[in-house]
Design a protein around this motif. Structure first.
Motif, PDB file in Angstrom:
ATOM      1  N   VAL A 106       0.787  -1.176  -0.015  1.00 25.18           N
ATOM      2  CA  VAL A 106       0.102   0.137   0.091  1.00 25.18           C
ATOM      3  C   VAL A 106       0.828   1.148  -0.070  1.00 25.18           C
ATOM      4  O   VAL A 106       1.872   1.468   1.002  1.00 25.18           O
ATOM      5  N   VAL A 107       0.766   2.038  -1.008  1.00 22.25           N
ATOM      6  CA  VAL A 107       1.429   3.367  -1.193  1.00 22.25           C
ATOM      7  C   VAL A 107       0.729   4.521  -1.434  1.00 22.25           C
ATOM      8  O   VAL A 107      -0.510   4.396  -1.951  1.00 22.25           O
ATOM      9  N   LEU A 108       1.252   5.683  -1.054  1.00 20.70           N
ATOM     10  CA  LEU A 108       0.463   7.033  -1.301  1.00 20.70           C
ATOM     11  C   LEU A 108       0.841   7.073  -2.870  1.00 20.70           C
ATOM     12  O   LEU A 108       1.751   6.753  -3.475  1.00 20.70           O
ATOM     13  N   PHE A 143     -11.862   0.154   1.721  1.00 16.88           N
ATOM     14  CA  PHE A 143     -11.774  -0.077   0.287  1.00 16.88           C
ATOM     15  C   PHE A 143     -12.865   0.653  -0.465  1.00 16.88           C
ATOM     16  O   PHE A 143     -13.881   0.131  -0.884  1.00 16.88           O
ATOM     17  N   VAL A 144     -12.743   2.099  -0.712  1.00 16.68           N
ATOM     18  CA  VAL A 144     -13.602   2.640  -1.380  1.00 16.68           C
ATOM     19  C   VAL A 144     -12.847   3.620  -2.526  1.00 16.68           C
ATOM     20  O   VAL A 144     -11.714   3.938  -2.155  1.00 16.68           O
ATOM     21  N   GLU A 145     -13.605   4.018  -3.437  1.00 12.57           N
ATOM     22  CA  GLU A 145     -12.904   4.569  -4.728  1.00 12.57           C
ATOM     23  C   GLU A 145     -12.506   6.070  -4.224  1.00 12.57           C
ATOM     24  O   GLU A 145     -11.219   6.297  -4.864  1.00 12.57           O
ATOM     25  N   GLU A 146     -12.972   6.583  -3.240  1.00 10.59           N
ATOM     26  CA  GLU A 146     -12.510   8.010  -2.977  1.00 10.59           C
ATOM     27  C   GLU A 146     -10.965   7.825  -2.424  1.00 10.59           C
ATOM     28  O   GLU A 146     -10.311   8.720  -2.100  1.00 10.59           O
ATOM     29  N   ILE A 147     -10.805   6.500  -1.713  1.00 11.21           N
ATOM     30  CA  ILE A 147      -9.477   6.448  -0.939  1.00 11.21           C
ATOM     31  C   ILE A 147      -8.748   5.670  -1.676  1.00 11.21           C
ATOM     32  O   ILE A 147      -7.370   5.808  -1.869  1.00 11.21           O
ATOM     33  N   VAL A 148      -8.988   4.222  -2.201  1.00 10.99           N
ATOM     34  CA  VAL A 148      -8.129   3.635  -2.968  1.00 10.99           C
ATOM     35  C   VAL A 148      -8.344   3.827  -4.370  1.00 10.99           C
ATOM     36  O   VAL A 148      -9.362   3.570  -5.079  1.00 10.99           O
ATOM     37  N   SER A 149      -7.286   4.665  -4.912  1.00 13.17           N
ATOM     38  CA  SER A 149      -7.338   5.168  -6.218  1.00 13.17           C
ATOM     39  C   SER A 149      -6.962   4.167  -7.529  1.00 13.17           C
ATOM     40  O   SER A 149      -7.320   4.294  -8.488  1.00 13.17           O
ATOM     41  N   ALA A 154      -0.233  -6.147 -11.227  1.00 10.57           N
ATOM     42  CA  ALA A 154       0.926  -6.482 -11.995  1.00 10.57           C
ATOM     43  C   ALA A 154       1.869  -5.818 -11.318  1.00 10.57           C
ATOM     44  O   ALA A 154       3.118  -6.594 -11.256  1.00 10.57           O
ATOM     45  N   GLU A 155       2.018  -4.890 -10.652  1.00  4.61           N
ATOM     46  CA  GLU A 155       2.948  -4.331  -9.779  1.00  4.61           C
ATOM     47  C   GLU A 155       2.766  -4.658  -8.265  1.00  4.61           C
ATOM     48  O   GLU A 155       3.650  -4.223  -7.514  1.00  4.61           O
ATOM     49  N   GLN A 156       1.644  -5.312  -8.093  1.00  8.17           N
ATOM     50  CA  GLN A 156       1.503  -5.891  -6.698  1.00  8.17           C
ATOM     51  C   GLN A 156       1.439  -4.641  -5.772  1.00  8.17           C
ATOM     52  O   GLN A 156       2.070  -4.664  -4.755  1.00  8.17           O
ATOM     53  N   ARG A 157       0.463  -3.655  -5.809  1.00 12.40           N
ATOM     54  CA  ARG A 157       0.453  -2.603  -5.032  1.00 12.40           C
ATOM     55  C   ARG A 157      -1.029  -1.846  -5.190  1.00 12.40           C
ATOM     56  O   ARG A 157      -1.591  -1.872  -6.235  1.00 12.40           O
ATOM     57  N   ALA A 158      -1.292  -1.285  -4.295  1.00 10.56           N
ATOM     58  CA  ALA A 158      -2.726  -0.400  -3.985  1.00 10.56           C
ATOM     59  C   ALA A 158      -2.157   0.921  -3.740  1.00 10.56           C
ATOM     60  O   ALA A 158      -1.526   1.275  -2.732  1.00 10.56           O
ATOM     61  N   VAL A 159      -2.707   1.875  -4.416  1.00 12.39           N
ATOM     62  CA  VAL A 159      -2.376   3.177  -4.405  1.00 12.39           C
ATOM     63  C   VAL A 159      -3.504   4.070  -3.688  1.00 12.39           C
ATOM     64  O   VAL A 159      -4.639   3.782  -4.130  1.00 12.39           O
ATOM     65  N   ILE A 160      -3.022   4.542  -2.443  1.00 13.39           N
ATOM     66  CA  ILE A 160      -4.236   5.543  -1.813  1.00 13.39           C
ATOM     67  C   ILE A 160      -4.076   6.890  -1.846  1.00 13.39           C
ATOM     68  O   ILE A 160      -2.931   7.330  -1.908  1.00 13.39           O
ATOM     69  N   THR A 161      -5.115   7.608  -1.543  1.00 13.89           N
ATOM     70  CA  THR A 161      -5.232   8.933  -1.434  1.00 13.89           C
ATOM     71  C   THR A 161      -6.020   9.333  -0.015  1.00 13.89           C
ATOM     72  O   THR A 161      -7.203   9.552  -0.300  1.00 13.89           O
TER      73      THR A 161
END
Length: 190
Positions: A106-108, A143-149, A154-161
Motif C-alpha cells: 500500500v503506497v501513497l 476499500f472505497v473509490e475515494e480513498i483507494v485510487s 501487475a505491480e502488486q500495489r494499491a495506491v491510496i489517497t
C-alpha cells in the motif's frame, strides 16, 4: 488455490438442511448444486451440494448423504473450501478476490510506503483493508473509490489517497469554539 467459501451453521428442519454463513461474493457459482467442497475439519468432507435455496434471507444447503437433522447438526461450524484457479478474475474489472489483494503493498500517490495488506475485513457497509505498517502497527483503510485510487496487480500495489488523519495524526479537528478559547458564559451556556 483453496478458499473458504462458507461456514455451516445450525440444522434447519428435519431433512438434513443446514444454514450457511456465506463467505464468497459468488455463492451461485461456488455453492451451486453439484459442487464438491473440501472441509475443515477434513474428516467431515468432501461434501457434495445436493440442493440449495434461500429461506428468510439465509442460504440453506443439503449435502449428498446427509438426510436428517442429526447428520446436519454433526456438520455445524464446518468450513466449506472451494478449489479456485489463482489466475481467475471476477467478470467486472473493478472487482477483486481477497486472495488477489492480500500481500499487496500500500503506497501513497507519491510512492510513500504505508504497509502491506494482511487481511480484508468485510463489513455490512464497506470492506476494509487491514494494513500492517513497517513498524508492526496496523491501520484500517476503507476499500472505497475515494480513498483507494488504484489496484495494480501487475505491480502488486494499491495506491491510496487518504484523508488527513486516516493513516497519521494530521487530523484537522473542527471546533465550535472561537479562537480566543472562550468556553462560554459563567452559567455554563455556550
Amino acid at each position: 488455490m483453496q478458499l473458504v467459501v462458507a461456514r455451516i451453521g445450525r440444522a434447519h428442519g428435519i431433512k438434513g438442511e443446514v444454514t450457511v454463513e456465506v463467505r464468497t461474493d459468488e455463492p451461485e457459482l461456488r455453492l451451486a448444486p453439484g459442487a464438491v467442497l473440501a472441509t475443515d475439519p477434513a474428516a467431515t468432507g468432501p461434501l457434495t451440494i445436493e440442493t440449495g435455496r434461500v429461506h428468510s434471507g439465509r442460504l440453506l444447503l443439503r449435502f449428498a448423504g446427509v438426510g436428517d437433522r442429526t447428520g446436519a447438526e454433526a456438520l455445524r461450524n464446518t468450513l466449506l473450501i472451494a478449489d479456485v484457479d489463482p489466475d481467475e478474475r471476477p467478470e467486472d474489472d473493478e472487482e477483486f478476490y481477497d486472495h488477489q489483494l492480500i500481500d499487496l503493498d500500500v503506497v501513497l500517490a507519491d510512492g510513500t510506503e504505508i504497509g502491506r495488506i494482511t487481511e480484508i475485513s468485510h463489513l455490512p457497509s464497506q470492506d476494509l483493508f487491514v494494513v500492517e505498517r513497517p513498524d508492526g502497527t496496523e491501520v484500517m483503510i476503507p476499500f472505497v473509490e475515494e480513498i483507494v485510487s488504484e489496484i495494480d496487480l501487475a505491480e502488486q500495489r494499491a495506491v491510496i489517497t487518504p484523508p488527513p488523519g486516516l493513516i497519521d495524526d494530521r487530523a484537522e479537528v473542527a471546533t465550535a469554539r472561537g479562537d480566543d478559547g472562550d468556553e462560554g458564559a459563567e452559567d455554563g451556556t455556550r
